[in-house]
Write an enzyme that holds these catalytic residues in place. Sequence first.
Site, PDB file in Angstrom:
ATOM      1  CG  LEU A 186      -1.918  -1.124   1.370  1.00  0.00           C
ATOM      2  CD1 LEU A 186      -2.640  -1.055   2.708  1.00  0.00           C
ATOM      3  CD2 LEU A 186      -2.917  -1.074   0.226  1.00  0.00           C
ATOM      4  CG  ASP A 187       0.363   4.232  -2.880  1.00  0.00           C
ATOM      5  OD1 ASP A 187       1.163   3.397  -3.335  1.00  0.00           O
ATOM      6  OD2 ASP A 187      -0.530   4.770  -3.563  1.00  0.00           O
ATOM      7  CE  LYS A 188       5.573   9.095   4.262  1.00  0.00           C
ATOM      8  NZ  LYS A 188       6.600  10.095   3.958  1.00  0.00           N
ATOM      9  CE  LYS A 234      -2.664   7.409  -3.384  1.00  0.00           C
ATOM     10  NZ  LYS A 234      -1.341   7.270  -2.778  1.00  0.00           N
TER      11      LYS A 234
END
Length: 230
Positions: A98-100, A182
Amino acid sequence: MKDLYYILMYNRLGNAKQCKTFIRHGIVKVNDQTVTDPCYQVDDHDRILFDGKKVNSQPFIYIMMNKPKDYICANHDKKEKCVTDLISQKECFCLGRLDKDTTGLLILTNDKSLKKLLLPENHIHKQYYVETRKTLNQENIRQFQEGIIIDKNIRCLPAKMDICDDHHCFVTIEEGKYHQIKKMFLSVGNQVVSLKRITFAAVCLDNTLKEGESRNLTELEKNSLRALCR
Ligand code: URA
């Protein structure tokens, strides 16, 4: 169920080749019977002896974390905080990163056989709860269903969007391209404000876990993932 040689490897008794050789040479017993097939299937309750010494038949870790923001999906980093800083078991990897700034369901394990679940051809479903900058509309549902084009010419597989209100929806995808959600919203002229993963295959985020908390997967959850690897 796991291959016997795999269990030996996770007990650090050797690499795959060495562990297979040990088994073929008859130095491993399962429930008091000598087993010479390296791929003999063992389960968590089997009693395994290696040269007379007991071996841990459950050397695998399966953790569910509610990932907080500001942590990266890595084991070490010079600058950033890593998700493994939040757990005591350091020798595991993230099953799908997962992204930050993404929160929610993250599975951490040391069971490399589950890496199969990350292959695009396995079409593992992941559901996200998304907050968007601009208003969502019915056309977005159709566009996602048709397959959004990201990175100029890459068509994503059909994704399911369920709109909750003007700025919130659930999106289910069955692949895991870099920043996929995104980018999908950017492609339809919108932007993700916040992103939370809710499910990974049949495993759902335990809503009693606060951000940063984790627990072991239940037998049911583990088995549901293992079954997809067969
Ligand atoms: N898609 C994204 O854009 N980010 C994530 O962290 C996961 C899916």
